[in-house]
Design a protein around this motif. Structure first.
Motif, mmCIF file in Angstrom:
data_model
loop_
_atom_site.group_PDB
_atom_site.id
_atom_site.type_symbol
_atom_site.label_atom_id
_atom_site.label_comp_id
_atom_site.label_asym_id
_atom_site.label_seq_id
_atom_site.Cartn_x
_atom_site.Cartn_y
_atom_site.Cartn_z
ATOM 1 N N LEU A 110 0.808 -1.223 0.000
ATOM 2 C CA LEU A 110 0.000 0.000 0.000
ATOM 3 C C LEU A 110 0.835 1.264 0.000
ATOM 4 O O LEU A 110 0.290 2.376 -0.023
ATOM 5 C CB LEU A 110 -0.933 -0.002 1.211
ATOM 6 N N SER A 111 2.143 1.112 -0.023
ATOM 7 C CA SER A 111 3.012 2.284 -0.122
ATOM 8 C C SER A 111 3.306 2.642 -1.576
ATOM 9 O O SER A 111 3.965 3.644 -1.854
ATOM 10 C CB SER A 111 4.329 2.042 0.626
ATOM 11 N N GLU A 112 2.802 1.838 -2.505
ATOM 12 C CA GLU A 112 3.058 2.053 -3.933
ATOM 13 C C GLU A 112 1.794 2.584 -4.617
ATOM 14 O O GLU A 112 0.680 2.128 -4.342
ATOM 15 C CB GLU A 112 3.508 0.760 -4.605
ATOM 16 N N ILE A 113 1.974 3.546 -5.513
ATOM 17 C CA ILE A 113 0.852 4.154 -6.227
ATOM 18 C C ILE A 113 0.075 3.146 -7.084
ATOM 19 O O ILE A 113 -1.165 3.171 -7.103
ATOM 20 C CB ILE A 113 1.351 5.335 -7.096
ATOM 21 N N PRO A 114 0.763 2.212 -7.793
ATOM 22 C CA PRO A 114 0.012 1.237 -8.599
ATOM 23 C C PRO A 114 -0.978 0.411 -7.768
ATOM 24 O O PRO A 114 -2.051 0.049 -8.259
ATOM 25 C CB PRO A 114 1.109 0.358 -9.202
ATOM 26 N N SER A 115 -0.624 0.142 -6.538
ATOM 27 C CA SER A 115 -1.526 -0.632 -5.683
ATOM 28 C C SER A 115 -2.826 0.132 -5.454
ATOM 29 O O SER A 115 -3.930 -0.417 -5.546
ATOM 30 C CB SER A 115 -0.864 -0.927 -4.341
ATOM 31 N N TRP A 116 -2.701 1.425 -5.167
ATOM 32 C CA TRP A 116 -3.889 2.235 -4.945
ATOM 33 C C TRP A 116 -4.676 2.458 -6.237
ATOM 34 O O TRP A 116 -5.902 2.620 -6.219
ATOM 35 C CB TRP A 116 -3.511 3.580 -4.301
#
Length: 360
Positions: free
Chosen positions: A55-61
């Motif tokens: 959840l620290s990565e933009i693609p995940s969000w």
């Protein structure tokens, strides 16, 4: 796990976007059906994304947001058919028995031989009108015993899965059997006389679905619904349209029917009343319908026990309460809806004048 989640997200997005197209191919239109199932899958997928993705990565969000949008879109279509929504048709209060009407709609499945189960339901619930779909000569013969109490009949036995019969305790006037779009797909039309003497225009329908074993595209089904909707749009008399429409309540086509006709859906705010498929509890949709003009209010809607068919019977109890009510608002068609409806009807070379209007 990340790869599986990304693949699942892609599938959910594709399944959500495909029905936005007005392409009538059965594969595209098929995604109108499992919206509740897709919503459940999207909700589960969001949970897995929150657990397993970084959840620290933009693609995940980004994938979480995409799935959340899919979930919201699917819920927008199906939530009206839950008790979370405001009812479209008001509940009836104490009404004279002569102004009440009950209709049992049953797709019996031609090959089904459990006719005694349907007869038992008719004897138990005593509907004013029984509509059977997929009924052939065998079913006609077996149901002949009902004619003692339900002497008014309309019969069109066929062995192509589109036979239709109507049995009524109440008088039926100006009865007409028509083949509106396809030469082997019947519909029935009549004026039913209530005990009060008031008359109701009845349309009984069972258009063929888009499927690999029926029609490759949905235009035949859609055209039948469109011309019936147009035929009743400017009609001031009490109207009921019922049958197996081979379409879900929340599809774009059924919404278009409601917009064009001005008829109300008593299930809105009350429940889905999924009638198909009786054998698969996780794959059920509301395929059997009843729509009515604002002359009516609702006493009850009930999905009845299995009769051995792939459909459950549907029992609808209405009250004739013709006073106008601000509580009963349906959907309105815009110019785009009307233009699309015209293109579909023209593609099948049919129009509203093909639909019988008993009592017009």
């Amino acid at each position: 796990m990340d790869i599986l989640i990304y693949v699942a997200t892609g599938l959910i997005v594709v399944a959500t976007l495909l029905p936005l197209s007005r392409n009538p191919h059965w594969i595209i239109r098929g995604f109108d059906f499992p919206r509740m199932q897709l919503a459940c899958c999207a909700a589960l997928l969001i949970l897995l994304q929150l657990i397993f993705l970084n959840l620290s990565e933009i693609p995940s969000w980004a994938v979480i947001a995409a799935t959340a949008l899919c979930l919201a879109w699917q819920l927008w279509w199906v939530l009206p058919y839950t008790k979370l929504w405001r009812t479209e048709v008001r509940a009836s209060k104490n009404v004279d028995a002569d102004r009440q009407l009950s209709i049992l709609t049953a797709n019996v499945l031609t090959s089904n031989r459990d006719v005694h189960k349907l007869i038992a339901l008719v004897n138990k619930f005593k509907p004013d009108v029984l509509v059977t779909l997929e009924s052939d000569k065998w079913w006609e013969s077996e149901l002949e015993c009902l004619e003692v109490d339900m002497p008014e009949t309309m019969k069109c036995p066929l062995d192509n899965l589109y036979g239709m019969h109507v049995y009524s305790r109440l008088p039926l006037h100006e009865k007409k059997i028509s083949f509106l779009v396809e030469e082997d797909i019947p519909s029935m039309h009549a004026r039913l006389e209530l005990g009060s003497g008031d008359r109701v225009l009845m349309h009984f329908l069972h258009p063929a679905p888009p499927s690999p074993t029926e029609n490759d595209e949905s235009e035949e089904r859609d055209a039948e619904l469109i011309i019936v909707a147009r035929s009743v749009a400017d009609n001031d008399q009490p109207i009921i349209v019922t049958g197996d429409l081979n379409d879900v309540a929340w599809s774009r086509t059924t919404r278009l029917f409601r917009k064009l006709s001005g008829l109300l859906d008593p299930r809105v705010g009350r429940g889905m009343f999924n009638t198909f498929h009786a054998d698969y509890s996780l794959l059920r949709w509301p395929l059997d319908h009843l729509f009515h003009s604002d002359h009516f209010s609702v006493r009850s809607i009930q999905r009845l026990p299995s009769i051995g068919s792939d459909h459950f019977p549907l029992l609808s109890r209405l009250s004739f309460t013709p006073a106008k009510s601000e509580e009963q608002d349906g959907l309105n068609a815009d110019q785009d809806d009307k233009a699309f409806a015209s293109s579909v009807a023209n593609s099948q070379d049919v129009n509203k004048s093909d639909v019988p209007e008993p009592g017009a």
